[in-house]
Scaffold this active site. Structure first.
Site, PDB file in Angstrom:
ATOM      1  N   SER A   1       0.976  -1.034   0.083  1.00 48.90           N
ATOM      2  CA  SER A   1      -0.524   0.047  -0.394  1.00 48.90           C
ATOM      3  C   SER A   1       0.678   1.058   0.041  1.00 48.90           C
ATOM      4  O   SER A   1       2.441   1.305   0.178  1.00 48.90           O
ATOM      5  CB  SER A   1      -0.933  -0.051   1.153  1.00 48.90           C
TER       6      SER A   1
ATOM      7  N   TYR B   1      -1.512  -0.442  10.396  1.00 49.08           N
ATOM      8  CA  TYR B   1      -1.210  -0.692   8.728  1.00 49.08           C
ATOM      9  C   TYR B   1      -0.497  -0.640   8.236  1.00 49.08           C
ATOM     10  O   TYR B   1       0.423  -1.021   7.595  1.00 49.08           O
ATOM     11  CB  TYR B   1      -2.446  -0.705   8.660  1.00 49.08           C
TER      12      TYR B   1
END
Lengths: 985, 276
Positions: free
Chosen positions: B157, B170
Site C-alpha cells: 500500500s 496497518y
C-alpha cells in the site's frame, strides 16, 4: 472419386471417433519435461455424467484402491459446448498437465461442457498407476462395478531413461516447444506398423544421408515403456519395397524380442525419432507420454473399433513439418504400391515440392548464357570514363586508370609479339604490387587466360603448375621461377618494352578485329587436390562479370570505394578484390607482403588509405580486430566481407562494439574457386555475433544452391547433404582433367542446368538460407586456404625415407583460428630425424600446408576396416612438452626447460616461454620457429605476447628474418640495449 | 493465442472481492487457471465483514465464464496448517503454481494513536497483513524454486511507503511487507523466482467487485459516509481515485513474463499521491 487404397476393414470406416487423438493433438506449446513420466487417459462421457460421478462414488473407488489421499475428483465447468475450440483447448491443457510423485500420483478431472456432455481426464504417473487402472476408473465412472483391487500391480520406476534426450529436430532456438499435429496415415490393418516404421526409417536415412536408420519403439500394450531400438543398417535403396518392408518387419520383431537391447542400457546414442504404439477403444484416448519421449515422436493409436489414428510430436518449425509430410507421403506410397520398384525410385518430395525447394535455393530455371562481358572490356570502359582517377596504389606510387590501361596494352602487345597461339594461358608469378595487376590485365587483353602463381610458394610447386597448365610463357620477377625447359620467363618490363617497340600487330588493346568472347577462360587458379596434385580451375570472363552484376548494386560498389588487395593472387579471394574494385571504378590499394603479415601495420594502412571495402578470412581478421582495439582512430571501412573459411560470428563482438552495422556492413560469404569466389551472402548482425550463427545466407542473384543426397536427389529444407551450386558462377571445369570435371560438374536431373558438387556438407533452411556444416571429405581450411589432407599425405609419402604417412587436423578453439593445424605421422624406413623430412616437405608444400608437427611412429594403427585409426595415434609432439612446474601458469610460466645454453631470466627466458606456449612444445635456443610448426598467425601471436611482456617492438619482417630462437633473442637484446642507450643520453 | 498468462496457474488470496476479484478476472481473461483463496468468515477485532464464501464462489464463476479452471479454498492466512493444505490442493489440481498474488489484508483495527492500540489488535494486524503473506510464500516458494520459475506479487500500500495518522498497525505491516518483498527477492533471485511489491493508493470502492476498503478506512478515520470519496480525492494529484483495474493491470504485468527481470521492486499505483 474412389481411390485404390490399401485393404481396409469396411467395418472400420466412417466411424467418427468420439474422442480422437486428433482432438487431443493439434497444438503447439512448451511442455514440461516431467510430463515424460506421466500418462493420460481421456474418456468422453456423451450424456450427463453418470451416477457414479455425481454421487461421489468415484471418490470412494479411488480411495479404496489407491489410498485416502487420492480420493479427489476435480470438477471444472467449461462455458462452451464439447466441440468448441475453447473446450478442446481446455481438455488438452488438463491432459498435458503432469502430476508429481510427492503429491498424488493421479489426478482425475471431470470437465463439464455447456451442452451437458463431459470428459473425464485422468493423468497419472505411469510408474504408480498403470494403464489398466486408468481404464478401470473410466469403467467405474461410466457405471460399471468397481473391481476389488487394481488389476495390475503398480510398477516401480527405474532410472528415467529420457534424461538422455538432448536433441531436437527443428529450430534449436525453440527447443522445448512441441508441435503436435495429426499424422495422415493409410488405413491399413494389419501392416500399418511396418509401413509407418519403414517410412520413418527411409526418411531418416535420406535426411541424415547416412543410409541407415535407428528408431525407438515403445509398445505400451506390453506395459513396456522403455524404448527398444529398431536398427536398419544399411538401408539398400536398390531393394524393392516388399523386401524392404519385410526387413522392417523383421527389425521390429527383433526389437520387440529384445535382440537389439533397450535404448537406455546401451552406450549408443538415444534414438532421435521413435514410434509409440497403443491401442484401445475409440471412446477413449490414451496418451502414453505427456511430453515426447523422442525428439521426434509418432504416436499411433490402434482402435479395436475404428480406424487407427496417429499424431506426430516434433519440435516447432517448418523443418519438422516438412519431415512429417515426407513420412506421410512415403507411408502412403508403401501402402499403395507393395512389391513395386526399388526404394531409390520413391521420391521424398513430389515434383511440385522439389521445384519449390529449388526456387528456395535461388533457382529460376537455367540461367541465360547470352550477353556477359569480358573483364578487359569492362575495365577499358571504366578507363575511358575515368582516365585520370587513381586505380592502383602500391609502395611505389599510384597508377591512374589510363596509365594502367596503357601499360597493360603494352604487355598485351608484347605477348602478341611473342606469337603465342590464341586463347592460351600465360603464367603470372609476381610479387603483390602494381605490376601484378598490369600483367594480369595485359594477359587478358592479349586474349589469354592468366595463371596466377605466388612467388612465395615453393619452387617445386611453381614448376608443377607451369608444367600442368602447359604455360609457354610466365611473367615473373627475376629468380622467382625455376628454369624449366620450353618455358620462357619474361619480366614485366621486358614485355612492355617488347610491346612498345614491338613487332607487327602490336597496338592498343581495343585495336583490330575482336574475336574475344566472354566465354573465354579468364584465369586458371590451382587448388589443393585430394590425389596429391593441385588442379587448375578454369573460370571464364562471363562468371566474373556475373559476380559483379550480382553484388555491385547490393553492396553499392562504386567510384568512391577504396579496396585492399590483401590476398595471394593464387587464392581466388584476390579475384574478387582486384576485379571487384577495378571494374566498379574503385581504388585498389595493394597490401605489401610483409604488411599483410603484421596486423598492426595492416591496420595502420587501412586507416591511412581510408579503406572502405575490406575482405578478410576470419583467421586474419581475428588478429586485425585485436590490433584495431589498440588503435584510437576509427577506420573508414563501410563493407567488411568474410570469405575463405567458416566464420564464427562471435569473433565480431569487439568489432560491432566499435563499428555500428549501420555504418559498416558485415557480410559473410560462402564460396568455392569452382563457382567463382562467392556463392552466398549473409548479412552478419550483432545478433548473429551473440548467437554464433552458422548461416552463410542466401544464394547470390544468378547463383543457385541446393542440398542433395549421394544420388543427386534434392533434399528438403532441414536435411543435411552435399551442397550443389548452379548458375552464373559455375566454372568450366578442371584443366586437363575431363574425368574429374565430369565427376564434380554434373547436369541437374531436374532443371538440366550444370551444377558443381561442392563436397561441402550443408543444410538449406526453410527461409532459403544455407547452413554450412563442414566437409564431406578430408578437405580442411587452414587460414582460409583450401587444403586436401591427401595432398599433404602424398607429399610426405613421396619422401624416400618415409614408408607410410598419415595426417590429422587439430581443431582450434573457436576464438583461436590460428590454432587449426595439421599433424603428420610417418613410418620411417631408416633412422632419421623427422624434422629433416619436414624440412624437405617444406620445399614442396606452401607454408600453410606444412604439418605443424611430424611424429615418427613404428606403424600406422588401422581400424577393422583397414583404414588408418586416427584415434589410436599417439599425441602429436615433435618432442616432449615442458613438464609442468609450479610457475607454469604464472606470468613467466613455461619458460623453464632446456634452453640451448641461454641463461635464465631476461628476454631469453621470456621469448622461449612465449614460443613454447604458442607452439605447444618445449623450445631451445637452437630451434627454428617454423620448423616447430609456427605459421604466420602464430608469428602474430608471439609478437603480441612479446609486446605485452614489455619487450622491444619486433616487426613481422624482423621475426621472419630471425626465426631461430637465439637469433631473435640476440635481436631483442640488442634493441633493448639501444633503448637503454637512448634513455641515458 | 497470445494471452500473457496462457496455461499458468496463479494463486490469489483475498479473492472474494475488491482488488483480489479484479485480479482474478483479469488473469482469467489472460488465460490463467486460478486457485482463489479467501477467509470466508468474519474476524473478531475487524470491525467490518470480510470476504464471504458466496463472494468467493461468485469470483470463481466470473473466472470460469472466461474459460479458467478454478479451485477455491476458504483459508485464513493466519492458519499455519490451513495455508499449506490449500496450497497443496492447488498444486494437486494444477500440477504447479506459476504465480502468487498476496492480496489478503485487513484495514482495521485502526483509528487510534500508537499507544492506544491493544496488544491483540496490534498482533492481529501484523498476523494478517504481514505474516499471512510470509506463510503463503513459505508454502508456494519451494515448488517455484524447484521449477526455477515463478512470480510473487505482494499487495502492499502507499501505507508501506509513507505514514498515515492513526493507522500505525496497518502502516507498520505494509512497510514490513515491502521489507519482506526485498528480502524474499534476494533469497529467490538465484532461482529465477521473482518477488515484487505493489502499492495501491486510495482505491475506489467499485460496487462491481464489492470493494469496501476505502469506506472502512474512512470509518476508522470517522469521516462522513457520504463524502469520504471527496475527502480522499482532495489528496490525489490526478484528481482521481485509483480503480481496481489499475491495480490489476500492474499485478498482471508483475506476474507475467513482461517483467521477467523485475524483482525486489516496489510499483506504486497511487495517482501521484506519494509524489508530493
Amino acid at each position: 472419386m474412389a481411390t485404390t487404397t490399401a485393404p481396409t476393414d469396411p467395418a472400420c470406416q466412417d466411424v467418427p471417433p468420439a474422442a480422437s487423438l486428433a482432438r487431443v493433438a493439434a497444438f503447439r506449446r512448451p511442455l514440461p519435461a516431467e510430463g515424460r513420466a506421466c500418462h493420460a487417459l481421456i474418456a468422453r462421457l456423451p450424456g450427463p455424467p453418470p451416477a457414479p460421478l455425481a454421487a461421489g462414488r468415484l471418490d470412494g473407488v479411488l480411495r479404496s484402491w489407491l489410498g485416502p489421499t487420492w480420493a479427489r475428483l476435480w470438477e471444472t465447468r467449461v462455458p462452451a459446448p464439447y466441440d468448441a475450440p475453447a473446450s478442446r483447448e481446455r481438455m488438452r491443457r488438463e491432459a498435458l498437465r503432469p502430476v508429481h510423485d510427492e503429491r498424488s500420483p493421479l489426478r482425475a478431472v471431470l470437465l463439464r461442457y455447456s451442452d451437458g456432455s463431459a470428459d473425464l481426464v485422468l493423468v497419472a504417473l505411469r510408474s504408480r498407476v498403470p494403464r489398466a487402472v486408468l481404464d478401470e476408473i473410466v469403467d467405474v465412472a461410466s457405471g460399471g462395478a468397481p473391481p476389488v483391487a487394481p488389476s495390475v500391480p503398480p510398477v516401480e520406476p527405474g532410472t528415467p531413461w529420457w534424461s538422455r534426450l538432448d536433441r531436437k529436430l527443428g529450430d534449436p532456438g525453440r527447443a522445448g516447444t512441441v508441435d503436435v499435429r495429426p499424422l495422415d496415415l493409410p488405413r491399413l490393418h494389419p501392416g500399418l506398423e511396418r509401413v509407418l516404421v519403414g517410412a520413418l526409417a527411409l526418411a531418416q536415412s535420406r535426411y541424415s544421408g547416412e543410409g541407415t536408420a535407428r528408431l525407438g519403439l515403445i509398445d505400451t500394450d506390453g506395459h513396456r515403456y522403455e524404448p527398444a531400438v529398431v536398427e536398419m543398417n544399411p538401408i539398400d535403396e536398390e531393394e524393392g519395397t516388399t523386401r524392404f518392408l519385410a526387413r522392417v518387419g523383421a527389425a521390429l520383431d527383433a526389437a520387440r524380442g529384445g535382440a537389439s537391447g533397450s535404448a537406455s542400457s546401451s552406450g549408443e546414442p538415444f534414438p532421435e525419432l521413435g514410434v509409440v504404439f497403443s491401442s484401445g477403444p475409440a471412446d477413449r484416448v490414451h496418451l502414453p507420454f505427456l511430453a515426447p519421449p523422442f525428439p521426434l515422436t509418432v504416436q499411433v493409436a490402434q482402435r479395436h473399433d475404428g480406424p487407427p489414428e496417429a499424431c506426430c510430436w516434433v519440435g516447432e518449425g517448418a523443418v519438422s513439418a516438412t519431415f512429417r509430410a515426407c513420412v506421410e507421403r512415403l507411408a502412403h506410397r508403401f501402402a499403395k504400391a507393395p512389391g513395386a520398384p526399388a526404394l531409390a525410385t520413391i521420391p521424398l518430395m513430389d515434383a511440385g515440392e522439389t521445384a519449390r525447394v529449388l526456387r528456395l535455393g535461388g533457382s529460376a530455371g537455367p540461367p541465360s548464357r547470352t550477353g556477359g562481358t569480358r573483364i578487359d572490356r569492362r575495365f577499358e570502359e571504366m578507363a575511358r570514363r575515368r582516365p585520370d582517377v587513381v586505380a592502383v596504389v602500391d609502395d611505389g606510387g599510384t597508377l591512374t586508370y589510363r596509365r594502367l590501361d596503357e601499360r597493360a596494352d603494352a604487355v598485351a602487345a608484347g605477348l602478341r609479339a611473342l606469337g603465342l597461339p590464341p586463347a592460351g594461358r600465360v603464367g603470372v608469378c609476381l610479387e603483390r604490387d602494381a605490376s601484378l595487376i598490369i600483367a594480369m590485365l595485359g594477359v587478358l587483353k592479349a586474349g589469354h587466360a592468366y595463371v596466377p602463381m605466388d612467388p612465395h610458394h615453393p619452387r617445386e610447386r611453381l614448376g608443377y603448375v607451369t608444367d600442368d597448365a602447359g604455360l609457354p610463357v610466365v611473367i615473373a620477377g627475376s629468380g622467382s621461377l625455376p628454369a624449366i625447359p620450353g618455358v620462357r620467363a619474361f619480366s614485366l618490363g621486358d614485355l612492355e618494352d617488347l610491346g612498345e617497340n614491338g613487332g607487327a600487330g602490336a597496338g592498343g588493346g581495343s585495336a583490330g578485329p575482336d574475336d574475344r568472347s566472354a566465354d573465354d577462360p579468364a584465369y586458371v587458379i590451382y587448388t589443393s587436390g585430394s590425389t596429391g596434385r593441385p588442379k587448375g580451375v578454369v573460370v571464364p570472363h562471363r562468371n566474373v562479370g556475373a559476380l559483379l552484376d550480382a553484388t555491385a548494386e547490393d553492396f553499392a560498389l562504386g567510384t568512391g570505394d577504396v579496396w585492399t588487395l590483401f590476398h595471394s593472387s593464387a587464392f581466388d579471394f584476390s579475384v574478387w578484390e582486384i576485379w571487384g574494385c577495378l571494374l566498379t571504378g574503385g581504388r585498389l590499394v595493394v597490401v605489401p607482403y610483409w604488411t599483410a603479415r603484421d596486423a598492426d601495420a595492416f591496420r595502420s594502412l587501412l586507416a591511412e588509405q581510408r579503406i572502405t571495402i575490406l575482405n578478410q578470412t576470419p583467421s586474419a581478421f581475428s588478429h586485425l580486430v585485436r590490433a584495431d582495439r589498440r588503435a584510437r582512430d576509427d577506420l573508414s571501412v563501410r563493407l567488411l566481407v568474410f570469405g575463405g573459411e567458416p566464420l564464427d560470428a562471435r569473433l565480431l563482438a569487439p568489432w560491432f562494439a566499435r563499428y555500428s552495422p549501420a555504418r559498416c556492413r558485415v557480410v559473410n560469404m560462402f564460396g568455392i574457386t569452382e563457382t567463382t569466389v562467392h556463392v552466398t551472402a549473409h548479412p552478419v548482425t550483432p545478433a548473429d555475433a551473440v548467437a554464433g550463427s552458422r548461416s552463410v545466407g542466401r544464394a547470390l542473384p544468378g547463383w543457385t544452391i541446393s542440398v542433395r543426397d549421394l544420388r543427386g536427389r534434392v533434399l528438403p529444407p532441414g536435411a543435411a547433404g552435399e551442397i550443389h551450386v548452379g548458375g552464373a558462377g559455375v566454372a568450366d571445369g578442371y584443366l586437363g582433367r575431363p574425368g574429374l570435371t565430369a565427376e564434380r560438374f554434373v547436369p541437374d536431373g531436374v532443371t538440366g542446368e550444370r551444377l558443381y558438387r561442392s563436397g561441402d556438407r550443408g543444410r538449406l533452411l526453410p527461409d532459403g538460407r544455407l547452413e554450412h556444416l563442414g566437409r564431406l571429405d578430408d578437405q580442411v581450411k587452414i587460414r582460409g586456404h583450401r587444403v586436401e589432407l591427401g595432398e599433404i599425405r602424398s607429399a610426405l609419402a613421396a619422401d624416400p625415407r618415409v614408408v607410410a604417412a598419415v595426417v590429422t587436423v587439430r581443431r582450434a578453439p573457436a576464438d583461436d583460428p590460428a590454432g587449426t593445424r595439421v599433424d603428420g605421422y610417418v613410418v620411417l624406413a631408416e633412422t632419421c630425424d623427422p624434422r629433416h623430412v619436414l624440412a624437405d616437405v617444406r620445399r614442396v608444400l606452401p607454408d600453410y600446408m606444412v604439418p605443424a608437427t611430424l611424429t615418427a611412429i613404428p606403424e600406422i594403427p588401422l581400424t577393422a576396416n583397414g583404414k588408418p585409426d586416427l584415434a589410436r595415434l599417439p599425441p602429436p609432439a615433435a618432442r616432449p612438452v615442458p613438464a609442468p612446474t609450479g610457475r607454469m601458469d604464472g606470468p613467466d610460466g613455461g619458460a623453464e626447460g632446456p634452453n640451448g645454453g641461454i641463461g635464465p631470466g631476461g628476454p631469453a627466458a621470456e621469448i622461449l616461454g612465449i614460443w613454447s606456449r604458442c607452439l605447444g612444445v618445449a623450445v631451445t635456443g637452437d630451434d627454428n620457429f617454423f620448423e616447430l610448426g609456427g605459421n604466420s598467425l602464430l608469428v602474430l601471436q608471439a609478437i603480441t605476447a612479446m609486446r605485452e611482456k614489455g619487450l622491444p617492438e619486433i616487426s613481422v619482417r624482423d621475426f621472419y628474418a630471425n626465426s631461430t630462437a637465439h637469433r631473435l633473442i640476440s635481436l631483442v637484446e640488442a634493441r633493448r640495449r639501444g633503448e637503454e642507450a637512448e634513455a641515458i643520453p | 493465442m497470445s494471452r500473457s498468462l496462457e496455461g499458468r496457474a496463479i494463486v490469489i488470496t483475498g479473492a472474494a472481492r475488491g482488488i483480489g476479484r479484479e485480479c482474478a478476472v483479469r488473469f482469467a481473461r489472460e488465460g490463467a487457471d486460478l486457485a482463489l483463496f479467501d477467509i470466508g468468515e468474519d474476524l473478531v477485532g475487524v470491525g467490518y465483514p470480510l470476504g464471504a464464501r458466496e463472494q468467493l464462489a461468485h469470483t470463481a464463476e466470473l473466472c470460469e465464464a472466461d474459460g479458467a479452471a478454478v479451485v477455491t479454498a476458504a483459508v485464513d492466512v493466519r492458519d499455519p496448517t490451513g495455508v499449506p493444505a490449500a496450497v497443496g490442493a492447488a498444486l494437486e489440481r494444477f500440477g504447479a503454481i506459476d504465480g502468487l498474488v498476496n492480496n489478503a489484508g485487513i484495514a482495521a483495527p485502526a483509528g487510534v494513536a500508537v499507544h492506544e492500540m491493544s496488544e491483540a489488535d496490534w498482533a492481529l494486524m501484523l498476523d494478517v497483513d504481514l505474516s499471512g503473506a510470509w506463510r503463503m510464500i513459505k508454502a508456494v516458494a519451494p515448488g517455484m524454486v524447484e521449477r526455477r520459475s515463478g512470480s510473487i506479487v505482494n499487495v502492499s500500500s502507499t501505507a508501506g511507503l509513507v505514514g498515515y495518522r492513526h493507522f500505525s498497525g496497518y502502516v507498520a505491516a505494509k512497510h514490513g511487507l515491502i521489507g519482506l518483498t526485498k528480502a524474499a527477492a534476494l533469497d529467490y533471485a538465484p532461482h529465477r523466482v521473482r518477488v515484487n511489491a505493489l502499492c495501491p493508493g486510495s482505491v475506489r470502492d467499485d460496487p462491481l467487485v464489492e470493494g469496501r476498503m476505502l469506506v472502512e478506512i474512512a470509518r476508522s478515520l470517522k469521516l462522513p459516509d457520504e463524502e469520504y470519496e471527496q475527502v480522499f480525492l482532495r489528496d490525489q494529484p490526478m484528481n482521481a481515485l485509483v480503480e481496481p483495474g489499475d491495480v490489476a493491470s500492474a499485478a498482471l504485468w508483475l506476474t507475467g513474463d513482461g517483467s521477467c527481470r523485475v524483482t525486489g521492486t516496489v510499483l506504486t499505483v497511487d495517482a501521484g499521491f506519494t509524489s508530493r
